[in-house]
Design a protein around this motif. Structure first.
Motif, PDB file in Angstrom:
ATOM      1  N   ARG A  55       0.842  -1.184   0.000  1.00 26.98           N
ATOM      2  CA  ARG A  55       0.000   0.000   0.000  1.00 26.98           C
ATOM      3  C   ARG A  55       0.877   1.233   0.000  1.00 26.98           C
ATOM      4  O   ARG A  55       2.092   1.149   0.206  1.00 26.98           O
ATOM      5  CB  ARG A  55      -0.969   0.010   1.175  1.00 26.98           C
ATOM      6  CG  ARG A  55      -0.333   0.056   2.544  1.00 26.98           C
ATOM      7  CD  ARG A  55      -1.383  -0.106   3.623  1.00 26.98           C
ATOM      8  NE  ARG A  55      -2.150  -1.329   3.395  1.00 26.98           N
ATOM      9  CZ  ARG A  55      -3.127  -1.758   4.171  1.00 26.98           C
ATOM     10  NH1 ARG A  55      -3.479  -1.051   5.219  1.00 26.98           N
ATOM     11  NH2 ARG A  55      -3.758  -2.872   3.907  1.00 26.98           N
ATOM     12  N   GLU A  58       0.393   7.935  -7.545  1.00 26.33           N
ATOM     13  CA  GLU A  58      -0.484   7.251  -8.496  1.00 26.33           C
ATOM     14  C   GLU A  58       0.266   6.848  -9.758  1.00 26.33           C
ATOM     15  O   GLU A  58      -0.042   5.811 -10.368  1.00 26.33           O
ATOM     16  CB  GLU A  58      -1.669   8.153  -8.835  1.00 26.33           C
ATOM     17  CG  GLU A  58      -2.620   8.342  -7.652  1.00 26.33           C
ATOM     18  CD  GLU A  58      -3.576   9.500  -7.831  1.00 26.33           C
ATOM     19  OE1 GLU A  58      -3.447  10.217  -8.855  1.00 26.33           O
ATOM     20  OE2 GLU A  58      -4.431   9.704  -6.952  1.00 26.33           O
ATOM     21  N   TYR A 100       2.905   3.952  -8.441  1.00 21.77           N
ATOM     22  CA  TYR A 100       2.248   2.780  -7.857  1.00 21.77           C
ATOM     23  C   TYR A 100       0.777   2.729  -8.244  1.00 21.77           C
ATOM     24  O   TYR A 100      -0.111   2.812  -7.406  1.00 21.77           O
ATOM     25  CB  TYR A 100       2.404   2.802  -6.329  1.00 21.77           C
ATOM     26  CG  TYR A 100       3.810   2.505  -5.868  1.00 21.77           C
ATOM     27  CD1 TYR A 100       4.241   1.186  -5.712  1.00 21.77           C
ATOM     28  CD2 TYR A 100       4.711   3.523  -5.610  1.00 21.77           C
ATOM     29  CE1 TYR A 100       5.539   0.898  -5.299  1.00 21.77           C
ATOM     30  CE2 TYR A 100       6.012   3.244  -5.200  1.00 21.77           C
ATOM     31  CZ  TYR A 100       6.414   1.941  -5.049  1.00 21.77           C
ATOM     32  OH  TYR A 100       7.697   1.658  -4.650  1.00 21.77           O
ATOM     33  N   PRO A 101       0.511   2.611  -9.554  1.00 20.32           N
ATOM     34  CA  PRO A 101      -0.887   2.616 -10.005  1.00 20.32           C
ATOM     35  C   PRO A 101      -1.648   1.416  -9.444  1.00 20.32           C
ATOM     36  O   PRO A 101      -1.130   0.307  -9.360  1.00 20.32           O
ATOM     37  CB  PRO A 101      -0.755   2.524 -11.525  1.00 20.32           C
ATOM     38  CG  PRO A 101       0.590   1.892 -11.766  1.00 20.32           C
ATOM     39  CD  PRO A 101       1.462   2.395 -10.658  1.00 20.32           C
ATOM     40  N   GLY A 102      -2.872   1.673  -9.017  1.00 18.63           N
ATOM     41  CA  GLY A 102      -3.731   0.595  -8.542  1.00 18.63           C
ATOM     42  C   GLY A 102      -3.522   0.203  -7.097  1.00 18.63           C
ATOM     43  O   GLY A 102      -4.298  -0.605  -6.558  1.00 18.63           O
ATOM     44  N   ARG A 103      -2.505   0.763  -6.431  1.00 16.65           N
ATOM     45  CA  ARG A 103      -2.280   0.430  -5.030  1.00 16.65           C
ATOM     46  C   ARG A 103      -3.163   1.317  -4.140  1.00 16.65           C
ATOM     47  O   ARG A 103      -3.390   2.486  -4.466  1.00 16.65           O
ATOM     48  CB  ARG A 103      -0.817   0.648  -4.630  1.00 16.65           C
ATOM     49  CG  ARG A 103       0.159  -0.270  -5.337  1.00 16.65           C
ATOM     50  CD  ARG A 103      -0.027  -1.713  -4.926  1.00 16.65           C
ATOM     51  NE  ARG A 103       0.960  -2.583  -5.529  1.00 16.65           N
ATOM     52  CZ  ARG A 103       0.935  -3.898  -5.503  1.00 16.65           C
ATOM     53  NH1 ARG A 103      -0.070  -4.514  -4.862  1.00 16.65           N
ATOM     54  NH2 ARG A 103       1.861  -4.612  -6.080  1.00 16.65           N
ATOM     55  N   PRO A 104      -3.642   0.778  -3.020  1.00 19.43           N
ATOM     56  CA  PRO A 104      -4.412   1.603  -2.089  1.00 19.43           C
ATOM     57  C   PRO A 104      -3.574   2.794  -1.633  1.00 19.43           C
ATOM     58  O   PRO A 104      -2.421   2.631  -1.238  1.00 19.43           O
ATOM     59  CB  PRO A 104      -4.709   0.647  -0.930  1.00 19.43           C
ATOM     60  CG  PRO A 104      -4.617  -0.725  -1.525  1.00 19.43           C
ATOM     61  CD  PRO A 104      -3.554  -0.637  -2.584  1.00 19.43           C
TER      62      PRO A 104
END
Length: 213
Positions: free
Chosen positions: A52, A66, A69-73
């Motif tokens: 995360r 973003e 680390y795309p798609g990570r909470p």
């Protein structure tokens, strides 16, 4: 003994960075050059895996998180925001060099706050609180690897105060999209409130540590 990793990264460039302005609380997006630089780093280097991501609430940090680390909470934390430069905010270095108040601040003892601004001690205090919160969440949820996207002054002050090996703040400088992996253990944190600065990130392509994946 379980070891936890916090990957501490500086945000990408804004237009104000290119213009040589003091930017703290001002909420600016990444500029096209900053975004392109981060995309090149992402495509040619390797960023460590993170379950995360935490970030300063300022747009330049959230956009960097973003992008890398795309798609990570993603959880914004107010305590990760940049130093407030007060009366010097959004002014160029060339302009400030002519300001007696700026010259007095530069000559003041380390930790002095700029007029209407925030001291380095206050910045460090909330940075430590942010790390304590993140580390407590990691231990509670058994998450061993997170990324934290924040600002240059916070990174330098935090590592100078709590990092091992011990170095002065200027030696912990990080470029846009770059930073350091911190290793933490419950024992070291509770006893000394220290962490090991393990390595610089991102890694050259093919040399990354993805052992947490």
């Amino acid at each position: 003994m379980l070891t936890y990793k916090i990957h501490l990264l500086r945000h990408g460039l804004t237009r104000a960075n290119l213009e040589g302005r003091y930017i703290g609380r001002t909420d600016l997006p990444l500029c096209p050059e900053g975004r392109a630089q981060l995309e090149k780093l992402r495509d040619t280097c390797e960023y460590p895996w993170a379950e995360r991501v935490y970030a300063s609430p300022l747009l330049r940090a959230r956009q960097t998180a973003e992008l890398l680390y795309p798609g990570r909470p993603l959880e914004p934390l107010d305590k990760l925001r940049e130093l407030d430069f007060g009366a010097f905010e959004n002014r160029t270095i060339t302009d400030l060099e002519q300001d007696p108040a700026f010259r007095a601040w530069i000559a003041a003892p380390a930790g002095a706050a700029p007029p209407q601004g925030e001291s380095a001690a206050a910045l460090l205090g909330r940075a430590v609180e942010a790390v304590a919160y993140i580390f407590a969440r990691m231990m509670e949820e058994r998450v061993t690897s997170v990324a934290v996207v924040t600002h240059g002054a916070l990174i330098m002050n935090l590592l100078a105060a709590m990092g091992l090996p011990e170095r002065e703040a200027v030696r912990w400088n990080a470029g846009p999209g770059e930073g350091y992996t911190l290793l933490l253990s419950a024992q070291m944190w509770m006893r000394d409130q220290k962490f090991e600065v393990y390595e610089q990130i991102p890694y050259p392509s093919g040399q990354g540590d993805n052992s947490d994946e």
